[in-house]
Design a protein around this motif. Structure first.
Motif, mmCIF file in Angstrom:
data_model
loop_
_atom_site.group_PDB
_atom_site.id
_atom_site.type_symbol
_atom_site.label_atom_id
_atom_site.label_comp_id
_atom_site.label_asym_id
_atom_site.label_seq_id
_atom_site.Cartn_x
_atom_site.Cartn_y
_atom_site.Cartn_z
ATOM 1 N N SER A 248 0.827 -1.209 0.000
ATOM 2 C CA SER A 248 0.000 0.000 0.000
ATOM 3 C C SER A 248 0.858 1.254 0.000
ATOM 4 O O SER A 248 0.373 2.337 -0.346
ATOM 5 N N THR A 249 2.133 1.127 0.371
ATOM 6 C CA THR A 249 3.060 2.270 0.337
ATOM 7 C C THR A 249 4.031 2.179 -0.832
ATOM 8 O O THR A 249 4.894 3.045 -0.985
ATOM 9 N N VAL A 250 3.914 1.128 -1.648
ATOM 10 C CA VAL A 250 4.815 0.950 -2.797
ATOM 11 C C VAL A 250 4.005 0.888 -4.089
ATOM 12 O O VAL A 250 4.019 1.799 -4.907
ATOM 13 N N GLY A 251 3.277 -0.206 -4.272
ATOM 14 C CA GLY A 251 2.501 -0.376 -5.496
ATOM 15 C C GLY A 251 1.400 0.650 -5.655
ATOM 16 O O GLY A 251 1.165 1.162 -6.765
ATOM 17 N N LEU A 252 0.713 0.983 -4.562
ATOM 18 C CA LEU A 252 -0.395 1.933 -4.655
ATOM 19 C C LEU A 252 0.074 3.316 -5.121
ATOM 20 O O LEU A 252 -0.506 3.864 -6.088
ATOM 21 N N THR A 311 -6.072 -3.213 -7.107
ATOM 22 C CA THR A 311 -5.598 -1.854 -7.390
ATOM 23 C C THR A 311 -5.159 -1.717 -8.839
ATOM 24 O O THR A 311 -5.417 -0.695 -9.490
ATOM 25 N N GLY A 312 -4.497 -2.738 -9.360
ATOM 26 C CA GLY A 312 -3.974 -2.676 -10.720
ATOM 27 C C GLY A 312 -5.034 -2.648 -11.796
ATOM 28 O O GLY A 312 -4.725 -2.377 -12.959
ATOM 29 N N PHE A 313 -6.285 -2.920 -11.447
ATOM 30 C CA PHE A 313 -7.372 -2.937 -12.429
ATOM 31 C C PHE A 313 -8.272 -1.705 -12.306
ATOM 32 O O PHE A 313 -9.346 -1.666 -12.901
ATOM 33 N N VAL A 318 -12.801 6.863 -7.322
ATOM 34 C CA VAL A 318 -13.907 6.118 -6.709
ATOM 35 C C VAL A 318 -13.561 4.634 -6.616
ATOM 36 O O VAL A 318 -13.725 4.003 -5.568
ATOM 37 N N LEU A 319 -13.068 4.072 -7.712
ATOM 38 C CA LEU A 319 -12.716 2.650 -7.701
ATOM 39 C C LEU A 319 -11.512 2.386 -6.806
ATOM 40 O O LEU A 319 -11.450 1.359 -6.110
ATOM 41 N N LEU A 320 -10.545 3.287 -6.821
ATOM 42 C CA LEU A 320 -9.394 3.117 -5.940
ATOM 43 C C LEU A 320 -9.820 3.183 -4.467
ATOM 44 O O LEU A 320 -9.334 2.408 -3.638
#
Length: 414
Positions: A248-252, A311-313, A318-320
């Motif tokens: 959540s602190t890297v990929g996001l 998250t990647g999709f 709103v979706l995030l």
């Protein structure tokens, strides 16, 4: 989610709400201390900004963070040993005083090697208290519901302190980094004062063994703890689960940038996570307290992995935000339950060491996660989201009890 078979011991346990109301004073004292400590825990958050402002490169800042991370792993090991050896109270005080002294001198440090050495030592000393603090909670309670309630209050205090600390630290950093680090040192000292003035170590239970057996038990230490297969499985689960969550602190943030959103948008998403945790974690902990912890951990880890992998999709806010809701639910389900479940596994004289090993697993997952996550994302974002989903499944599987192999006639059970 299925419940465990009812037995009289579960029927005799108080409800979660009643357990909260009946928590002993020691739980509230250590929770107050951790609140104070977290409010002033500025150095880990602002050290990179401090170094880059002084003209050091991003690589130098990364080196400092890496050494600090190694120090944190070592600090949990030392803290677990000391908590069982010299007691919870003095272990916490030692951690608070040494961290305060080292943090206060950071603004006066010049050469990079000296900064690396001191911040690395702070990594060690700042973690020594953690196994002892958890041991204080376990010494004070007896039942599963009380353990959940105690760690729920402890987590709530940590989260409130972290939220306040972020705001206060931002204000101090905008005026003076010297004031920032001195404020951090003052908070550490105040934590030590709270503990030394208000807390006393609980009497340790007698095992009934003679002195020779007791000395032998203490000599084995971590080796004996690691012989517990259930503990080892739990530690592996912790490493994998923390690797997933730290994305959540890297990929996001990397994904937020890739889809054209701003740093402000990322801040709003993380703020949503913090708000949800503060408002809902205690009620959710109470709601899942009636179920077997292994199943709660499995479902919670699965939800966290699915939420972060989704998250990647997604692209819009709103979706995030919906994915943040999902993985935050998993976080809230597992955090207090994992700590209470570990307490149920712990032999009386090994509380500090078990908590120390948990701290090692936790810091390993959160330390390796950014390095691995960033490298995998560089290969391709799809690779990171796939890895997160697979790791979430693995964490869920490791949460469940080990399957017992049916023995054949004349052979012992495995």
């Amino acid at each position: 989610m299925s419940t465990a078979p009812p037995d009289q011991s579960k029927l005799d346990q108080p409800r979660f709400r009643d357990a909260l109301r009946g928590l002993p004073g020691r739980v509230w004292i250590i929770s107050l201390g951790i609140l104070v400590n977290q409010v002033g825990n500025f150095l880990p958050v602002f050290i990179v900004l401090y170094l880059t402002e002084r003209g050091y490169s991003a690589g130098a800042a990364g080196l400092v963070l890496g050494v600090s991370g190694v120090g944190k792993v070592l600090g949990n090991a030392v803290g677990g040993h000391l908590a069982d050896k010299i007691g919870r109270r003095w272990t916490i005080v030692l951690s608070a005083v040494t961290t305060a002294g080292l943090t206060a001198v950071v603004p006066s440090l010049g050469p990079l090697p000296l900064i690396v050495a001191v911040v690395g030592l702070i990594g060690v000393t700042s973690q020594i208290y953690r196994p002892a603090a958890a041991a204080v909670l376990l010494d004070a309670v007896d039942t599963n519901q009380q353990r959940l309630a105690a760690f729920g209050v402890f987590r709530f205090s940590m989260n409130v302190g972290a939220a306040l600390g972020g705001v206060i630290g931002g204000v101090l950093a905008s005026t003076s980094y010297t004031e920032l680090f001195l404020g951090n040192a003052a908070a550490c000292l105040l934590f030590g004062v709270v503990v030394v003035m208000l807390l006393r170590d609980a009497p340790q239970p007698r095992s009934g063994q003679d002195d020779t057996d007791t000395k032998a038990d203490r000599a084995v230490g971590y080796r004996q703890a690691l012989a517990d297969r259930t503990l080892v499985r739990f530690l592996l689960m912790t490493v994998v689960a923390e690797f997933v969550y730290i994305q959540s602190t890297v990929g996001l943030p990397l994904h937020v940038s890739d889809v054209g959103l701003s740093e402000r948008d990322f801040g709003l998403l993380i703020g949503l996570n913090g708000l949800l945790v503060l408002a809902l974690e205690l009620p959710i902990t109470g709601a899942v307290s009636r179920y077997r912890p292994e199943y709660v951990l499995a479902i919670g880890n699965l939800i966290t992995g699915v939420g972060l992998a989704l998250t990647g999709f997604t692209a819009g806010m709103v979706l995030l935000a919906a994915t943040v809701l999902i993985w935050t639910l998993g976080e809230m389900m597992t955090s207090s339950v994992a700590m209470a479940y570990l307490g149920s596994l712990t032999p009386p004289r090994m509380v500090g060491r078990y908590q120390g090993l948990h701290g090692i697993a936790y810091t390993t997952g959160t330390g390796a996660g950014p390095l691995i996550g960033g490298a995998v994302y560089a290969i391709g974002p799809w690779a990171l989201w796939t890895l997160i989903g697979a790791a979430g499944l693995l964490a869920a599987r490791l949460s469940l009890p080990r399957r017992r192999v049916k023995s054949t006639v004349g052979e012992p059970d495995s």
